[in-house]
Design an enzyme around this catalytic site. Structure first.
Site: not given
Ligand SMILES: *[C@@H]1O[C@H](CO)[C@@H](O)[C@H](O)[C@H]1NC(C)=O
Ligand SMILES: *[C@@H]1O[C@H](CO)[C@@H](O)[C@H](O)[C@H]1NC(C)=O
Length: 249
Positions: A60, A62, A64, A78
């Site tokens: 993943e 990310d 966020e 991150t």
């Protein structure tokens, strides 16, 4: 494909999200976002890539945004989850208010490197050193779904979970636009391998193989001036054994 959408969290619906139809094996993934403003403690707004299936050792990448009380700056977290291992958080205090206007958030993911950009500034870089360094982690599962979401992260997102989402301020609305998958390799029956052929897939070669000198300087300046947490320097958490990739920044 171009789209624009607004998403909101409302009480009793813990969140809202969207996903791409296709899965991807490399690309320069691009989103323009404006996150909710005001008192957004507990509200998490995301744009991320997640390998399929989503459990049991997934990867993943990310972005966020962790909301905060009015007047306090939002944190951009991150994170990279690789083979299901999630401990690679970095926190940034951005040099602008991400709730005031749309900005670009991009993920470059190819065989050479993973770079997360805020507007055109690299804020996170992981080179693919798996061939040279045994055990080096790099997200390599060729089946990434693109996702975006807004949700109630009261249990952890703000002040370690102490500042909860205030539903009297709902709805919290995030806007996403400019999503463009023309610059990504969809995994399917007729596509070429997503990691080679830079002639056809431009993000796999040339200037996308490594940071330019100017990008490196900009990245260094972000690390020096905007990074407020980096798992790589959290010796206490890792009992002095910080993860392998931290030695290759
Ligand atoms: C990273 O590099 C290894 C070794 O060269 C390669 O096998 C792998 O496909 C690369 N990862 C990605 C996502 O391209
Ligand atoms: C970042 O900090 C390091 C160490 O203090 C310094 O050598 C370097 O010049 C700084 N770079 C930038 C772009 O600010």
């Amino acid at each position: 494909m171009i789209m624009m959408m607004m998403m909101a969290v409302v009480r009793d619906r813990a969140g809202a999200g969207f996903r791409s139809k296709s899965i991807y094996g490399s690309g320069l993934f691009h989103m323009r976002m404006k996150i909710p403003s005001g008192n957004t403690a507990g509200v998490v707004t995301t744009f991320y890539l997640i390998s399929q299936p989503e459990n049991g050792g997934h990867d993943e990448i990310d972005f966020e945004f962790l909301g905060d009380k009015a007047g306090r700056p939002v944190t951009l977290q991150t994170n990279l989850i690789i083979d299901g291992q999630s401990y690679r958080e970095q926190w940034l205090r951005l040099w602008f208010d991400p709730a005031a206007a749309f900005h670009d958030y991009k993920i470059l993911w190819n065989a050479y490197q993973l770079v997360m950009f805020v507007d055109d500034t690299p804020v996170r870089v992981l080179r693919n050193l798996t061939a040279a360094v045994p055990g080096y982690p790099f997200p390599s599962k060729p089946a990434m779904l693109i996702r975006g979401s807004i949700w109630d992260g009261s249990s952890w997102a703000t002040d370690g979970g102490r500042a909860k989402l205030d539903w009297s301020r709902a709805p919290f609305t995030a806007a996403f636009r400019g999503f463009d998958v023309d610059a990504a390799c969809a995994v399917g029956n007729v596509t070429p391998p997503c990691y080679d052929d830079p002639a056809a897939l431009w993000w796999n070669g040339g200037e996308y193989e490594a940071l330019s000198d100017a990008q490196r300087a900009a990245y260094e300046s972000v690390r020096n001036n905007s990074m407020v947490y980096d798992y790589c320097t959290d010796e206490l958490r890792f009992n002095s054994h910080v993860p392998l990739e931290c030695s290759y920044v």
